[in-house]
Scaffold this motif. Structure first.
Motif, PDB file in Angstrom:
ATOM      1  N   LEU B 280     -44.228  -2.571 104.298  1.00 51.80           N
ATOM      2  CA  LEU B 280     -43.131  -2.421 103.330  1.00 51.80           C
ATOM      3  C   LEU B 280     -43.226  -1.069 102.623  1.00 51.80           C
ATOM      4  N   GLU B 281     -44.434  -0.685 102.290  1.00 49.81           N
ATOM      5  CA  GLU B 281     -44.646   0.589 101.599  1.00 49.81           C
ATOM      6  C   GLU B 281     -44.225   1.759 102.493  1.00 49.81           C
ATOM      7  N   GLU B 282     -44.622   1.679 103.760  1.00 46.74           N
ATOM      8  CA  GLU B 282     -44.274   2.758 104.702  1.00 46.74           C
ATOM      9  C   GLU B 282     -42.765   2.839 104.921  1.00 46.74           C
ATOM     10  N   THR B 283     -42.159   1.651 105.058  1.00 47.41           N
ATOM     11  CA  THR B 283     -40.689   1.648 105.264  1.00 47.41           C
ATOM     12  C   THR B 283     -39.987   2.237 104.034  1.00 47.41           C
ATOM     13  N   ARG B 284     -40.455   1.854 102.875  1.00 49.90           N
ATOM     14  CA  ARG B 284     -39.891   2.383 101.619  1.00 49.90           C
ATOM     15  C   ARG B 284     -40.003   3.910 101.593  1.00 49.90           C
ATOM     16  N   ASN B 285     -41.200   4.412 101.928  1.00 47.22           N
ATOM     17  CA  ASN B 285     -41.418   5.856 101.886  1.00 47.22           C
ATOM     18  C   ASN B 285     -40.555   6.581 102.916  1.00 47.22           C
ATOM     19  N   GLN B 329     -35.031  -2.971 110.476  1.00 43.47           N
ATOM     20  CA  GLN B 329     -34.882  -4.319 109.942  1.00 43.47           C
ATOM     21  C   GLN B 329     -35.535  -5.337 110.884  1.00 43.47           C
ATOM     22  N   VAL B 330     -35.321  -5.105 112.194  1.00 43.05           N
ATOM     23  CA  VAL B 330     -35.855  -6.030 113.205  1.00 43.05           C
ATOM     24  C   VAL B 330     -37.378  -6.116 113.085  1.00 43.05           C
ATOM     25  N   GLU B 331     -37.999  -4.923 112.927  1.00 42.41           N
ATOM     26  CA  GLU B 331     -39.463  -4.883 112.851  1.00 42.41           C
ATOM     27  C   GLU B 331     -39.953  -5.611 111.586  1.00 42.41           C
ATOM     28  N   LEU B 332     -39.243  -5.392 110.476  1.00 40.74           N
ATOM     29  CA  LEU B 332     -39.654  -6.036 109.221  1.00 40.74           C
ATOM     30  C   LEU B 332     -39.553  -7.565 109.339  1.00 40.74           C
ATOM     31  N   ARG B 333     -38.435  -8.005 109.917  1.00 40.03           N
ATOM     32  CA  ARG B 333     -38.251  -9.460 110.083  1.00 40.03           C
ATOM     33  C   ARG B 333     -39.380 -10.039 110.942  1.00 40.03           C
ATOM     34  N   GLN B 335     -42.418  -8.900 111.327  1.00 37.31           N
ATOM     35  CA  GLN B 335     -43.683  -8.919 110.571  1.00 37.31           C
ATOM     36  C   GLN B 335     -43.685 -10.050 109.540  1.00 37.31           C
ATOM     37  N   ILE B 336     -42.508 -10.272 108.920  1.00 35.26           N
ATOM     38  CA  ILE B 336     -42.418 -11.369 107.942  1.00 35.26           C
ATOM     39  C   ILE B 336     -42.648 -12.706 108.646  1.00 35.26           C
ATOM     40  N   GLU B 337     -42.065 -12.838 109.862  1.00 29.05           N
ATOM     41  CA  GLU B 337     -42.251 -14.079 110.623  1.00 29.05           C
ATOM     42  C   GLU B 337     -43.738 -14.313 110.921  1.00 29.05           C
ATOM     43  N   ASP B 338     -44.423 -13.227 111.327  1.00 23.73           N
ATOM     44  CA  ASP B 338     -45.863 -13.328 111.621  1.00 23.73           C
ATOM     45  C   ASP B 338     -46.622 -13.813 110.381  1.00 23.73           C
ATOM     46  N   TYR B 339     -46.285 -13.193 109.252  1.00 24.43           N
ATOM     47  CA  TYR B 339     -46.954 -13.546 107.989  1.00 24.43           C
ATOM     48  C   TYR B 339     -46.680 -15.010 107.641  1.00 24.43           C
ATOM     49  N   ASN B 340     -45.409 -15.412 107.784  1.00 22.40           N
ATOM     50  CA  ASN B 340     -45.023 -16.785 107.471  1.00 22.40           C
ATOM     51  C   ASN B 340     -45.789 -17.797 108.323  1.00 22.40           C
ATOM     52  N   THR B 341     -45.979 -17.452 109.610  1.00 24.77           N
ATOM     53  CA  THR B 341     -46.705 -18.351 110.511  1.00 24.77           C
ATOM     54  C   THR B 341     -48.122 -18.595 109.980  1.00 24.77           C
TER      55      THR B 341
END
Lengths: 121, 396
Positions: B280-285, B329-333, B335-341
């Motif tokens: 998230l930090e990298e995407t923000r930057n 956006q696809v990549e973020l989603r 990663q979020i899915e991975d985290y959620n799992t």
């Protein structure tokens, strides 16, 4: 405004195209002055087409593809003969039929006597 | 029968031209017609010029140019009645769609934007252009034609600007503000000055000018003021709070982590949290760097409230929403899915711990909202990790 001496302009307005198209259908090809004279002759002077109305209408019909022209050079002047295109022939028929139907409707609407052509008393 | 002489033909042709008949075909027609009349009606004993003067008024009521004008009208405006009809129906359609769109918008019903845009397009691209064309034909005063058409042109520019704004197309503000400013500060004074000296329309002119000035100024003020400054500062305050809260939690977490660092499950959880947090930090930057036109290092040090183009949605669209690669956006989603799992395996009976990816504003939004969403996710990450660390510590 432009058309005639005997009838009111409201009555004649809208018929000029029909008159010109039908006349050209019968006569083949005609030039402007000839058209005015022919109409005057056929109607015994009751309808006289003025130049101010005729030429704008002829130009509009030509642009719409209803008429085509042939030019003849007479010394320094040019005479433009107008004749109907195929599209113009169809339009002429349509316009005449439409007008005939209109007259029928008006005759019925105003309760005019068919034979005498006068308003009933 | 009289024969028209060559010099008489020249004279008539010159006269026809001098009287304003410019269409060559029409000149030929009139010349031939006049020659025919002369030949038919002039006798050898008559004077040609005297006859010509007598004959000429047959062709017109006021002047010969009438024939030219009538021809122009028939050729140019052969669709005059169709145009008037289109004007009427496009006006009705524009009003109908704009009103219905506004009602839908108030009640948050779907299709509101589409209807407003349709209304705006009918108004800007059909109704107003037709008004200009018809004004040019109808209005007798030359100044009125130009002044009113200028007004309609400004109307086209302003309403296009509004449609652009709704569609998030570029240059919307310039069109809207430009159109309204010129309307208020230039058009209304011109309208007023051009009509006030005519006694028959003086009263109407005053009323219309006051109405246009008042409505135009209100619209100008509304658009120029933008949204509330209080709302803006509240938004920044929320962001600051979330950001500092997230930072505090992160510090607390690193202290807690030292105490329970020997637990494998803690390390796994920490790694998953850190991975998403860093992403998230990298995407923000990356987004800030593109938006500000600076390097990633520089972007890292720019605080939220100093980002100049926070209301830009183009960057979001191009660099995130429809982009491919590591910052999309696809990549973020994913990663979020991975985290959620992973979170699901740690907190099987606490679904509220998962990041609700479908409720996030990751599409069709501006940079400020997207960055705010990022900080919220980061806060949630820190919070969940903190909970887990506390739980493990308490257990041991």
């Amino acid at each position: 405004m432009y058309l005639c001496l005997m009838y009111t302009s409201e009555l004649i307005k809208g018929t000029l195209k029909t008159i010109v198209l039908e006349l050209l259908k019968k006569q083949g090809r005609m030039y402007g002055y000839e058209i005015t004279q022919k109409v005057k002759e056929l109607t015994a002077g009751k309808i006289q087409i003025t130049e101010g109305a005729l030429y704008p209408t002829l130009h509009a019909l030509e642009k719409n593809g209803e008429l085509e022209t042939e030019k003849e050079y007479m010394g320094k002047r040019v005479r433009k003969y107008y004749k109907l295109t195929e599209q113009g022939k169809n339009t002429a028929t349509e316009r005449v039929n439409e007008f005939a139907d209109f007259i029928e409707t008006m005759r019925f609407l105003l309760d005019l006597q068919t034979k005498s052509g006068h308003v009933q008393g | 029968m009289y024969r028209v002489k060559e010099e008489e033909v020249d004279f008539m042709l010159d006269d026809i031209r001098a009287r304003g008949v410019i269409l060559e075909d029409l000149q030929d027609n009139l010349l031939d017609h006049m020659c025919c009349i002369v030949e038919q009606e002039l006798t050898e004993s008559d004077n040609f010029f005297a006859f010509y003067e007598r004959m000429l008024p047959r062709f017109f009521q006021m002047e010969l140019k009438e024939i030219q004008d009538e021809t122009d009208n028939l050729l140019t405006f052969k669709n005059f009645y169709a145009m008037k009809k289109t004007l009427k129906y496009s006006g009705i359609a524009a009003t109908f769609f704009a009103l219905l769109g506004a009602i839908f918008k108030i009640f948050h019903l779907p299709g509101a934007a589409a209807m407003i845009i349709l209304g705006g397009l009918f108004f800007a691209l059909v109704f107003l252009p037709l008004m200009i064309v018809l004004k040019f034909r109808d209005e007798e005063e030359r100044t009125d034609k130009w002044v009113l058409s200028f007004g309609f042109l400004l109307g086209i520019i302003t309403s296009s600007g509004m449609v652009f704004k709704l569609m998030h197309w570029p240059a919307a503000n310039i069109l809207m503000l430009g159109g309204i400013s010129v309307f208020v500060f230039a058009y209304v004074p011109i309208y007023f000055m051009s009509r006030i000296r005519r006694p028959e329309i003086r009263f109407n002119t005053i009323v219309n000018s006051v109405l246009m000035m008042a409505l135009g100024s209100l619209l100008f003020a509304m658009i120029n003021l933008g949204y509330s400054a209080t709302l803006k500062s509240s938004f920044f305050a929320t962001h600051d709070y979330l950001y500092s809260h997230k930072e505090d939690l992160a510090k607390a977490n690193s202290l807690l982590l030292q105490k329970v660092a020997d637990d494998d499950s803690v390390i796994r959880f920490h790694r998953a949290s850190s991975k998403l947090n860093e992403h998230l930090e990298e995407t923000r930057n990356h987004l800030v760097a593109v938006s500000e036109g600076v390097s990633i290092e520089k972007a890292r040090s720019i605080p939220f409230k100093d980002i100049k183009r926070l209301n830009d949605n183009r960057i979001v669209r191009q660099e995130f929403e429809h982009a491919r690669g590591p910052f999309s956006q696809v990549e973020l989603r994913k990663q979020i899915e991975d985290y959620n799992t992973l979170v699901k395996s740690y907190f099987p009976d606490q679904p509220e711990r998962l990041i609700a990816v479908d409720k996030l504003w990751l599409r069709e939004t501006v940079l400020s909202v997207l960055l705010q969403e990022f900080v919220q996710i980061q806060t949630q990450l820190a919070h969940t990790e903190n909970n887990y660390l506390c739980y493990v510590q308490a257990k041991s």
